[in-house]
Design a protein around this motif. Structure first.
Motif, short mmCIF file in Angstrom:
data_model
loop_
_atom_site.label_atom_id
_atom_site.label_comp_id
_atom_site.label_asym_id
_atom_site.label_seq_id
_atom_site.Cartn_x
_atom_site.Cartn_y
_atom_site.Cartn_z
N TRP A 539 -4.65 0.09 6.85
CA TRP A 539 -3.92 1.41 6.69
C TRP A 539 -2.62 1.51 7.24
N ARG A 555 -0.58 3.67 3.14
CA ARG A 555 -1.73 4.51 3.19
C ARG A 555 -2.04 5.16 4.57
N ALA A 559 -7.80 1.54 3.50
CA ALA A 559 -8.03 1.33 2.03
C ALA A 559 -8.58 -0.19 1.78
#
Length: 817
Positions: A539, A555, A559
């Motif tokens: 992330w 992100r 993820a």
């Protein structure tokens, strides 16, 4: 042969040499024209006619005049005299007498008869004096009468011999005023064995007791044409004192001089020069000594001098307190100084310095102390002592002047706990320190430090300890996994690297969204972790695909890395990430502008790609734009950018990253150029470090591919994970952590530097070590597994609830289960 009619008279003894035609050769005429003694002698060598009583005798100096030699030595050339008649013809059989007329010495022989050579000669030995020009007279004796027919003189210069002694000429035993130049110059003479002055002898002048002051000018020189050397002597600032000076020359005995300063000087001024008008905490010693300066004016000189050894008395006239010593003599600058302890009263304090009938007043302002907290606002686990001792600095003003020897009382005012000792004295810097054990409840603890009516408040934050199983440090953020199972991050969050679903910076740990994780890796602005099954999640920033999710979208929550096999470990760099499988296969993804993914291309990857070469690694580490791996055999390989030697070997490939000019690189792993076998490996922004089986750390990069050992290093057991700009850390087997600097410096000039290893402050031992690229460090304590961070904290990356830089390990504030 060219012939000419001879126009000149020809000696009778040579007419038989002429042809009947009456002409002679041009050579004969030329010889006559030369007129030299040698030519004339050659022409008349066949003539041995006796002296003609009717001749007029004339003496002529041929050679040997104006010579020079050392006294007592023979001249290099003989004295030559020729006798001629009125027609300029050389006369033979005539006696020439030689005699010394000036300078002494001798000639030998004293008389010489002109024979077939045409000359009378003698040897001249000079006398022993250089006082005047030396002279010899040559007298031609008339054979008819025995009288002197003519005379000629020779001159010579006598030079002094080698110097054998240094003699005192003038300037000794003078009397002068203090600080004044003596009337007569000090004079010495360099002499040879006959007492002649020797020029050019180097002479040095020095004071016999430099501590008495004064000076000589010049201090170095050479004797003049008379062999003399001079110096002017200025006496020091001491009354009725005998001063000494000396002159010295190489290989000669030194000459000593003495002079005495007068005692008839009366002090003309008494001036406060030290410690007047100070502001001092009442009841304490003034930080600056008080002092007065005594100056005098001599009867013969209008300039002022400062006098040594005059007695000055001090005394307090108001405000109480004391001055010690009560009487003191002036020093080499004419200054008498003492220590003033003020009384307890506030306001003006007065003292007096006295010399004879003169006095001067000194003042000080007594004030209340200023207390400044030291070690304030720390964070510590409840029931423990903060890493840094706490205390106060006592000054007599709002800044600067720390007061030593002040008693400070300490006491806990909130939160429980205790302080020991209850009282402490300030040190030379004005600081008093104590140990503060916080109470058992989380929250703010307070304490007070008191001096008289003044006090200062100290605060500390007690937090509940949380054990962690893993810790990581990134660019300006950090993360840890709690033993209870939660993952937490803190610090900078502009790219979502904290994983809490926001882009808000956090100064304490905030929970990462998603499932439980088992290990962590932190890059510049992204974070990755593995779950128990080896599934990778990332992330944060994703501009180059470093999250590995198949996109370049940043992100703020974890993820999953797409297309990845299970990994046993991860490493996160500037804008790329790498993973290592249980079988030792390396994969990388993200930015690849300089080959940092190691797949033999420069193509950025948004999903994992295998590193070329089929190597099996036991560990991977990342730098800013390079990657390194370690095999089971202890061999290190690196790939990516190599402009600073960070790959540890020479490479021939050139890469052209978008943001800079061409740089050296390698698109696939290259072996680090060493025969050393390593047991551990660590990355750096532009360097890498490795550890041998003997516990020795070596680093490369930062301007050179050569491996450099740390100077004065202990034996290490493991290196810190993560990467930093110029910093690395390691721990010994006992858990003592050390850090060192390694960087290329090019601000004022380029050089490469590696420092000794510095021990991390405090008594803690550590096992989990992590280092961030913004020069902050995080570790887990041995045994308790509590998390500590220190170093840069501008974005809250230390997790202690502040943005204060910390120079010692500070507990991380994490949510309790």
């Amino acid at each position: 042969m060219a012939m000419v009619t001879h126009p000149l008279p020809i000696p009778n003894c040579l007419r038989r040499l002429l042809p009947r035609s009456g002409v002679v050769s041009a050579g004969y005429v030329a010889a006559l024209a030369l007129g030299t003694a040698v030519a004339s002698a050659a022409l008349v060598s066949a003539c041995h006619e006796p002296f003609d009583p009717g001749q007029v005798l004339v003496a002529v100096v041929v050679s040997g005049n104006a010579q020079q030699a050392t006294v007592g030595q023979a001249l290099p050339e003989p004295l030559l005299v020729q006798v001629k008649d009125a027609q300029g013809r050389v006369v033979y059989g005539v006696s020439v007498e030689f005699a010394v007329t000036v300078g002494g010495g001798s000639v030998s022989p004293a008389a010489s008869v002109i024979g077939s050579s045409g000359f009378a000669s003698t040897r001249w030995t000079l006398g022993t004096s250089t006082a005047a020009a030396h002279a010899v007279v040559a007298r031609v004796v008339d054979p008819r009468s025995g009288a002197v027919a003519d005379t000629v003189a020779f001159r010579a210069t006598a030079l002094a011999g080698p110097a054998v002694t240094l003699a005192k000429i003038a300037g000794d035993s003078q009397t002068g005023d203090i600080g004044a130049t003596l009337a007569q110059r000090l004079t010495v003479q360099s002499r040879d064995q006959y007492g002649n002055g020797v020029p050019g002898t180097p002479v040095s002048w020095s004071l016999s007791s430099p501590g008495l002051g004064g000076g000589l000018s010049p201090t170095l020189g050479s004797t003049d044409v008379s062999g003399l050397s001079y110096a002017q002597w200025t006496l020091g600032p001491r009354l009725s004192t005998t001063f000494g000076a000396r002159a010295a020359a190489p290989a000669l005995s030194a000459i000593s001089f003495t002079a005495v300063s007068g005692s008839n000087l009366t002090p003309t001024a008494l001036v406060a020069v030290l410690g007047d008008a100070q502001t001092v905490m009442s009841g304490t010693i003034a930080p600056e000594s008080v002092g007065v300066q005594v100056s005098v004016r001599s009867p013969t000189d209008t300039s002022r001098s400062y006098v040594v050894g005059l007695p000055v008395t001090f005394g307090v006239t108001s405000g109480g307190g004391s001055i010690t010593p009560a009487a003191v003599n002036t020093n080499s600058q004419g200054v008498a100084r003492a220590v003033w302890t003020l009384g307890a009263a506030m306001g003006q304090h007065v003292a007096t310095a006295t010399l004879g009938g003169r006095s001067v007043t000194l003042s000080a302002l007594g004030v209340a102390p200023t207390l400044t907290a030291v070690g304030d606002s720390q964070v510590a686990y409840v029931g423990t002592t903060p890493i840094e001792s706490v205390g106060v600095r006592v000054t007599s003003l709002a800044c600067c002047n720390g007061v030593a020897g002040v008693t400070v009382a300490f006491g806990v005012t909130g939160g429980g706990g205790s302080i020991t000792p209850a009282q402490a004295l300030t040190d030379a810097n004005g600081t008093a320190r104590v140990q503060w054990t916080l109470g058992s409840a989380p929250g703010i603890n307070t304490a007070t430090a008191t001096v008289g009516t003044q006090s200062a408040t100290l605060t500390a934050r007690g937090i509940q300890p949380v054990a962690v199983t893993a810790i990581a440090a990134g660019g300006q953020h950090s993360c840890a996994i709690a033993a209870s199972g939660g993952t937490y991050c803190w610090g900078a969050n502009a790219q979502g690297q904290l994983g809490d679903g926001t882009t808000t910076d956090r100064r304490t740990g905030v929970a990462v969204l998603g499932g439980a994780l088992a290990s962590l890796a932190a890059g510049s602005e992204h974070t990755c972790g593995l779950d128990a099954a080896g599934t990778a999640y990332c992330w944060g920033r994703n501009v180059a695909g470093q999250l590995g999710d198949g996109t370049t979208t940043s992100r703020s929550v974890p993820a999953a890395v797409a297309g990845a096999p299970p990994f046993r470990s991860l490493a996160a760099g500037g804008e790329h990430t790498c993973g290592l499988t249980a079988a030792g296969t390396a994969y990388c993804w993200g930015d690849n502008a300089v080959g940092q993914l190691g797949d033999s291309t420069r193509t950025a990857r948004t999903q994992p790609v295998a590193v070329a070469g089929g190597l099996v690694f036991t560990k991977l580490v990342t730098g800013l734009v390079h990657t390194c791996g370690l095999t089971a055999a202890g061999v290190a390989y690196c790939w990516g950018q190599n402009d600073m030697g960070q790959l540890g070997a020479a490479t021939s490939q050139v890469c052209n990253p978008p943001s800079s000019s061409s740089v050296a690189c390698s698109l696939a792993p290259v072996r680090v150029a060493t025969t050393l076998a390593f047991t551990d490996l660590a990355g750096g922004a532009r360097h890498a470090c490795a550890l041998t089986g003997a516990g020795a750390a070596f680093c490369w990069g930062e301007g050179s591919q050569s491996l450099d050992p740390l100077p004065s290093q202990p034996s290490f057991a493991r290196l810190a994970s993560g990467f930093s700009w110029g910093w690395n850390c390691a721990a010994t087997a006992a858990g003592q952590e050390y850090c060192w600097e390694f960087y290329w410096y090019d601000y004022y000039g380029s050089y490469r530097w590696i420092s000794p290893a510095y021990a991390v402050a405090g008594a803690l031992s550590f096992d989990g070590l992590a280092i961030g690229s913004s020069n902050h460090m995080c570790s887990t304590a041995t045994g308790t597994r509590y998390a500590y961070c220190w170093g840069s904290n501008d974005r809250g990356q230390l997790g202690d609830g502040s943005t204060t830089w910390r120079g010692a390990p500070t507990p991380v504030l994490l949510p309790t289960p």
